[in-house]
Design a protein around this motif. Structure first.
Motif, PDB file in Angstrom:
ATOM      1  N   TRP A  44      -1.046  69.772-101.347  1.00 36.52           N
ATOM      2  CA  TRP A  44      -2.067  68.931-100.384  1.00 36.52           C
ATOM      3  C   TRP A  44      -2.200  67.647-101.160  1.00 36.52           C
ATOM      4  O   TRP A  44      -2.765  66.801-100.635  1.00 36.52           O
ATOM      5  N   THR A  45      -1.166  67.092-101.989  1.00 33.96           N
ATOM      6  CA  THR A  45      -1.149  65.810-102.386  1.00 33.96           C
ATOM      7  C   THR A  45       0.433  65.147-102.421  1.00 33.96           C
ATOM      8  O   THR A  45       0.596  63.989-101.859  1.00 33.96           O
ATOM      9  N   LEU A  46       1.247  65.914-102.833  1.00 31.15           N
ATOM     10  CA  LEU A  46       2.644  65.321-102.950  1.00 31.15           C
ATOM     11  C   LEU A  46       3.393  65.114-101.911  1.00 31.15           C
ATOM     12  O   LEU A  46       4.235  63.773-101.620  1.00 31.15           O
ATOM     13  N   PRO A  47       3.303  65.572-100.814  1.00 34.12           N
ATOM     14  CA  PRO A  47       4.011  65.330 -99.484  1.00 34.12           C
ATOM     15  C   PRO A  47       3.554  63.535 -98.917  1.00 34.12           C
ATOM     16  O   PRO A  47       4.400  62.997 -98.782  1.00 34.12           O
ATOM     17  N   GLY A  48       2.381  63.652 -99.142  1.00 34.10           N
ATOM     18  CA  GLY A  48       1.717  62.402 -98.564  1.00 34.10           C
ATOM     19  C   GLY A  48       2.282  61.355 -99.820  1.00 34.10           C
ATOM     20  O   GLY A  48       2.315  60.130 -98.926  1.00 34.10           O
ATOM     21  N   LEU A  49       2.136  61.560-100.789  1.00 34.05           N
ATOM     22  CA  LEU A  49       2.667  60.464-101.668  1.00 34.05           C
ATOM     23  C   LEU A  49       4.083  60.295-101.678  1.00 34.05           C
ATOM     24  O   LEU A  49       4.554  58.903-101.530  1.00 34.05           O
ATOM     25  N   PHE A  50       4.983  61.182-101.399  1.00 36.64           N
ATOM     26  CA  PHE A  50       6.240  61.145-101.026  1.00 36.64           C
ATOM     27  C   PHE A  50       6.684  60.303 -99.775  1.00 36.64           C
ATOM     28  O   PHE A  50       7.284  59.296-100.023  1.00 36.64           O
ATOM     29  N   VAL A  51       5.869  60.618 -98.639  1.00 31.77           N
ATOM     30  CA  VAL A  51       6.065  59.836 -97.556  1.00 31.77           C
ATOM     31  C   VAL A  51       5.875  58.383 -97.780  1.00 31.77           C
ATOM     32  O   VAL A  51       6.370  57.398 -97.354  1.00 31.77           O
ATOM     33  N   ALA A  52       4.552  58.000 -98.387  1.00 35.12           N
ATOM     34  CA  ALA A  52       4.162  56.847 -98.487  1.00 35.12           C
ATOM     35  C   ALA A  52       5.093  56.090 -99.387  1.00 35.12           C
ATOM     36  O   ALA A  52       5.530  54.835 -99.121  1.00 35.12           O
ATOM     37  N   ALA A  53       5.650  56.798-100.591  1.00 35.07           N
ATOM     38  CA  ALA A  53       6.660  55.894-101.343  1.00 35.07           C
ATOM     39  C   ALA A  53       7.761  55.605-100.760  1.00 35.07           C
ATOM     40  O   ALA A  53       8.404  54.522-100.861  1.00 35.07           O
ATOM     41  N   VAL A  54       8.352  56.527 -99.866  1.00 35.00           N
ATOM     42  CA  VAL A  54       9.652  56.464 -99.185  1.00 35.00           C
ATOM     43  C   VAL A  54       9.481  55.442 -98.151  1.00 35.00           C
ATOM     44  O   VAL A  54      10.630  54.498 -97.917  1.00 35.00           O
ATOM     45  N   ALA A  55       8.423  55.216 -97.407  1.00 33.41           N
ATOM     46  CA  ALA A  55       8.304  54.054 -96.495  1.00 33.41           C
ATOM     47  C   ALA A  55       8.594  52.848 -96.973  1.00 33.41           C
ATOM     48  O   ALA A  55       8.438  51.831 -96.131  1.00 33.41           O
ATOM     49  N   GLN A  56       7.984  52.620 -98.258  1.00 32.16           N
ATOM     50  CA  GLN A  56       8.040  51.318 -98.824  1.00 32.16           C
ATOM     51  C   GLN A  56       9.405  50.946 -99.453  1.00 32.16           C
ATOM     52  O   GLN A  56       9.486  49.917 -99.854  1.00 32.16           O
ATOM     53  N   GLN A  57      10.347  51.910 -99.464  1.00 27.79           N
ATOM     54  CA  GLN A  57      11.633  51.513-100.071  1.00 27.79           C
ATOM     55  C   GLN A  57      12.626  51.054 -99.005  1.00 27.79           C
ATOM     56  O   GLN A  57      12.319  51.254 -98.144  1.00 27.79           O
ATOM     57  N   GLY A  58      13.672  50.356 -99.482  1.00 30.21           N
ATOM     58  CA  GLY A  58      14.774  49.678 -98.973  1.00 30.21           C
ATOM     59  C   GLY A  58      15.401  50.587 -98.087  1.00 30.21           C
ATOM     60  O   GLY A  58      16.104  50.653 -97.246  1.00 30.21           O
ATOM     61  N   THR A  59      15.694  51.844 -99.007  1.00 30.97           N
ATOM     62  CA  THR A  59      16.569  52.736 -98.547  1.00 30.97           C
ATOM     63  C   THR A  59      15.760  54.103 -97.885  1.00 30.97           C
ATOM     64  O   THR A  59      14.843  54.380 -98.540  1.00 30.97           O
ATOM     65  N   LEU A  60      16.475  54.562 -96.869  1.00 36.35           N
ATOM     66  CA  LEU A  60      15.746  55.769 -96.314  1.00 36.35           C
ATOM     67  C   LEU A  60      16.678  57.120 -96.310  1.00 36.35           C
ATOM     68  O   LEU A  60      18.099  56.864 -96.455  1.00 36.35           O
ATOM     69  N   PRO A  61      16.182  58.309 -96.147  1.00 43.56           N
ATOM     70  CA  PRO A  61      17.007  59.430 -96.307  1.00 43.56           C
ATOM     71  C   PRO A  61      17.531  59.667 -95.055  1.00 43.56           C
ATOM     72  O   PRO A  61      17.214  60.727 -94.181  1.00 43.56           O
ATOM     73  N   SER A  62      18.543  58.774 -94.561  1.00 42.16           N
ATOM     74  CA  SER A  62      19.225  58.853 -93.250  1.00 42.16           C
ATOM     75  C   SER A  62      19.979  60.209 -93.089  1.00 42.16           C
ATOM     76  O   SER A  62      20.577  60.466 -91.936  1.00 42.16           O
TER      77      SER A  62
END
Length: 473
Positions: free
Chosen positions: A49-67
């Motif tokens: 109930w917490t980690l997926p939201g934090l993960f998505v928000a953190a990745v969205a702020q990164q320069g590289t994406l899980p392409s």
């Protein structure tokens, strides 16, 4: 002096009143509370109930994406890509782990703690105990999955915003359409999750107090993942209960690809029924008066191994007979049609970015010529040696445009196209727009080959999509 006795007193003397069985609903509530009281279940609940939201928000702020993950390259563009990336990861790792911890130990824990006698004295029915435990473990798993969906969706929308999503075939989905597809995609993934949970129940009953029961769903999931990477016939691929972890992406095509998805969901639900029934028959036939017996016996082979093996064989034969799916399902015509369709949709998106005059798919007349191994390998089946030359026409120009792509086509039909020029079309990851640099949608893109459909059916789907987009344009 004799004492008067009430009628029927002699007949009832020495006969104990009939024991009243506890209702299933009460046992179910007890089992749910018992599961949620465990520290590891509470940790899993908190994490889901917490980690997926934090993960998505953190990745969205990164320069590289899980392409390398489907929809991963769109995490900067829309918040609806986040829950789909989490879904792709969960189908491979998180959901098998959850089913292992919850369902894989629900019966074995009683053996290790030696609490079967107390539970039987309280409930007085092995059948009710099994039903309550199965329902309780399913309830907890559904709550964990709901946490993954809710947290990843909230995190994506909060970090990026409620923006349009690009589908698996390159067509744009409005935010409302994306929302209407993300939630059903997670719902479809729930079917193989429950199938793994049923396999976990069966392993927990068979292996008794052994902690190896925890590994049964995880090992089954790993085996199915390895099988999906092999060049198996489509019928055998669909006969595995884990294929719905892959086929949900058909919801993000236009028109929606439902054939593989519906078959995989039905197969998963059949596995739920068969594995649960086998676990039930083993459990109710167990001798609880013998403290040395913890579930392992001769019947384990009959009810624990043969039903899943027989089900796999039957579903393979049924799917092979009902559909022309004995090959890999990946042909040259399908790859060409898929690449041309995605390119046409994304070319329109690039046109909008560059503020050029709008065009339709019908005007572009996109075609693709694909081959394998520079023409030295038969253009069928999966591989990373596919090469495609895409051609299109612009209104008012005589010379057609061309672009080259190197393709990696996976066994499950997913293709990844890497642009190989010209630079102004797909040779660079950015395009220069009037408002600044933006990601180039034609640099790299994903696609999906529909394994069950024929080339003719794919062409008709493409024509339908082109006519629809032409009308919108």
């Amino acid at each position: 002096m004799s004492t008067a006795m009430a009628p029927g007193a002699v007949a009832g003397a020495g006969v104990a009143p009939e024991a009243r069985r506890v209702p299933v609903s009460r046992v179910y509530r007890f089992e749910v509370v018992k599961l949620v009281s465990q520290w590891r279940i509470r940790l899993l609940m908190l994490a889901c109930w917490t980690l997926p939201g934090l993960f998505v928000a953190a990745v969205a702020q990164q320069g590289t994406l899980p392409s390398d993950t489907l929809f991963g390259r769109w995490m900067h563009a829309t918040g609806w890509a986040g829950p789909l990336v989490v879904l792709g990861f969960s189908g491979s790792w998180a959901l098998p782990l959850l089913t292992s911890v919850v369902a894989g130990d629900v019966f074995a824990a009683e053996d290790r703690l030696g609490t079967w006698r107390h539970l039987l004295v309280m409930v007085r029915s092995p059948r009710r105990i099994f039903v309550a435990k199965a329902l309780a473990s399913g309830t907890v798993i559904v709550l964990l999955v709901a946490g993954l969906v809710g947290a990843s969706t909230v995190g994506g929308l909060a970090a990026v915003g409620n923006r349009p999503l690009v589908g698996v075939d390159g067509h744009p989905l409005s935010p409302s359409d994306a929302a209407g597809s993300v939630l059903p995609a997670w719902g479809c993934a729930l079917a193989p999750t429950l199938a793994l949970a049923a396999i976990g129940l069966l392993g927990s009953v068979i292996l008794g107090r052994s902690p190896m029961g925890l590994l049964v769903p995880a090992l089954a999931a790993v085996a199915m993942q390895l099988a999906q990477t092999l060049p198996l016939p489509v019928a055998l691929r669909l006969a595995l209960p884990g294929y719905a972890f892959v086929s949900w992406n058909g919801l993000f095509a236009s028109p929606v690809q439902l054939d593989e998805l519906l078959i995989s969901i039905v197969v998963s639900l059949v596995w739920v029924v068969v594995a649960t029934a086998a676990a039930y028959l083993l459990f109710v036939r167990r001798d609880f008066t013998n403290g040395n017996e913890d579930g392992v016996g001769r019947r384990a082979l009959v009810f624990g191994v043969l039903p899943p093996a027989g089900l796999l064989a039957l579903t393979f034969v049924a799917i092979a007979v009902a559909t022309p799916s004995t090959g890999s399902g990946i042909s040259q015509a399908k790859v060409q049609q898929s690449v041309a369709t995605v390119f046409a949709h994304l070319y329109r998106l690039q046109t909008e970015q560059l503020h050029r005059p709008a065009v339709t798919e019908a005007q572009l007349q996109v075609t693709a010529e694909c081959e394998r191994g520079d023409g030295q390998v038969d253009p069928v089946g999966p591989g990373n040696d596919w090469r495609c030359v895409v051609t299109w026409h612009l209104p008012g120009t005589a010379a057609p445009g061309t672009a080259i792509y190197q393709l990696d086509v996976a066994s499950d039909g997913r293709l990844t196209a890497d642009g190989d020029g010209p630079k102004e079309v797909n040779g660079y990851f950015l395009v220069h727009t009037p408002t600044g640099d933006a990601p180039n949608p034609l640099w790299q893109f994903d696609g999906q080959v529909e394994l069950l459909s024929s080339a003719t059916n794919l062409a008709s789907r493409a024509n339908y999509a082109n006519s629809t987009n032409s009308t919108k344009g």
